[in-house]
Design a protein around this motif. Structure first.
Motif, PDB file in Angstrom:
ATOM      1  N   LEU A  18     123.011 114.672  33.778  1.00  0.00           N
ATOM      2  CA  LEU A  18     121.686 114.252  34.333  1.00  0.00           C
ATOM      3  C   LEU A  18     121.701 114.620  35.741  1.00  0.00           C
ATOM      4  N   LYS A  40     116.981 106.627  33.951  1.00  0.00           N
ATOM      5  CA  LYS A  40     118.172 107.345  33.585  1.00  0.00           C
ATOM      6  C   LYS A  40     119.428 106.779  33.005  1.00  0.00           C
ATOM      7  N   PRO A  42     122.547 106.476  34.243  1.00  0.00           N
ATOM      8  CA  PRO A  42     123.764 107.038  34.021  1.00  0.00           C
ATOM      9  C   PRO A  42     125.044 106.171  33.939  1.00  0.00           C
ATOM     10  N   VAL A  45     128.681 108.529  38.057  1.00  0.00           N
ATOM     11  CA  VAL A  45     127.892 109.242  39.182  1.00  0.00           C
ATOM     12  C   VAL A  45     128.734 109.992  40.261  1.00  0.00           C
TER      13      VAL A  45
END
Length: 299
Positions: A18, A40, A42, A45
């Motif tokens: 992403l 999104k 996630p 990260v």
């Protein structure tokens, strides 16, 4: 440069990447960041985004380097926590260490002395990010970690004549001198400061490795564990580029910290060591320069 290297490395993993470029998402804007994370969601990260530059950029754009990097760290780290990110890696910089700290630089040396004045704003912003990661781990139990890469170079670097880092600046300067037949290239400073350099794709591999195996409060240095004087390094770059003229030094220009070598014993104990030699890395970086600047290759 760092983000692109991480994407190349993560493409080898069984993951869905992403990403968002500057036109889609301004990480300094809290509302935009919070909205992106909420949509999104996630799982992991890598916080590599930052406003970066060489010694002149750091010293000239002091307000921007402080504000932009503080905002990026605060927005992304808090959004990651709010949206249940399972793991976050914050990438700092070796400039967080005191200017005159004992060498090699161990992770516990942070905040034990004054910073190098020319890049103090950037360093302070990065230290704040590290402390945020520590705080969210201790208060909320978030599995957030921090790593400190050494000086990086390679594909995607910035070749601006004033604001670039030393590796990109020397590659461009020697290449242009070779083409123009210039007999002498002037390098900033005295040439005596010592620096450690790591090819950026190696840094990305170390980051992925640590993301898999490491979960603790202590930050981890990422580097080669070897340094070289700027004068010696300039000779390496000139040789790879094919510049055969002379090299002189301008002591009126800023030189930065006298020495900056990371202690990488913690990283080695976690199972990772650098493999790309300096000569090989410079050759790869020069090839990237020619590929990324078609006009330079054509010349």
């Amino acid at each position: 440069m760092v983000g692109s290297a991480l994407m190349r490395r993560l493409a080898q993993e069984d993951v869905t990447l992403l990403t968002a470029d500057h036109s889609e998402l301004d990480l300094r804007d809290q509302a935009e960041v919070f909205d992106w994370f909420a949509k999104k969601t996630p799982q992991a990260v890598f916080l590599a985004a930052a406003k970066v530059g060489g010694i002149v950029a750091n010293n000239t754009l002091r307000a921007e380097f402080l504000y932009d990097n503080l905002a990026i760290a605060a927005n992304v780290i808090h959004a990651a926590y709010l949206n249940g990110v399972q793991k976050l890696m914050f990438l700092g910089s070796s400039c967080i260490y005191p200017k005159l700290a004992t060498q090699p630089l161990r992770e516990e040396y942070m905040l034990t002395g004054p910073l190098e004045p020319t890049n103090e704003p950037y360093a302070i912003a990065k230290i704040a990010g590290i402390k945020m990661v520590e705080g969210y781990r201790s208060q909320y139990g978030a599995d957030f970690i921090s790593v400190m890469p050494t000086n990086l170079y390679g594909p995607g670097d910035n070749y601006h004549p004033e604001y670039s880092h030393v590796v990109a600046a020397l590659i461009r300067r020697f290449h242009e001198a070779k083409l123009s037949g210039t007999g002498n290239v002037v390098v900033w400073g005295t040439g005596t400061p010592r620096r450690e350099f790591l090819y950026v794709d190696e840094m990305a591999d170390a980051c992925v490795h640590l993301m898999k195996v490491y979960s603790d409060r202590a930050l981890v240095n990422i580097g080669r564990g070897e340094d070289i004087s700027i004068a010696e390094f300039a000779q390496h770059v000139a040789r790879v580029v094919g510049y055969t003229g002379t090299i002189s030094y301008d002591p009126s220009r800023p030189a930065g910290t006298p020495r900056k070598l990371l202690d990488v014993r913690h990283l080695a104990a976690l199972g990772w060591r650098a493999r790309t030699s300096l000569e090989e890395g410079i050759a790869l970086a020069y090839r990237a320069y020619l590929n990324e600047r078609p006009q330079a290759a054509a010349e």
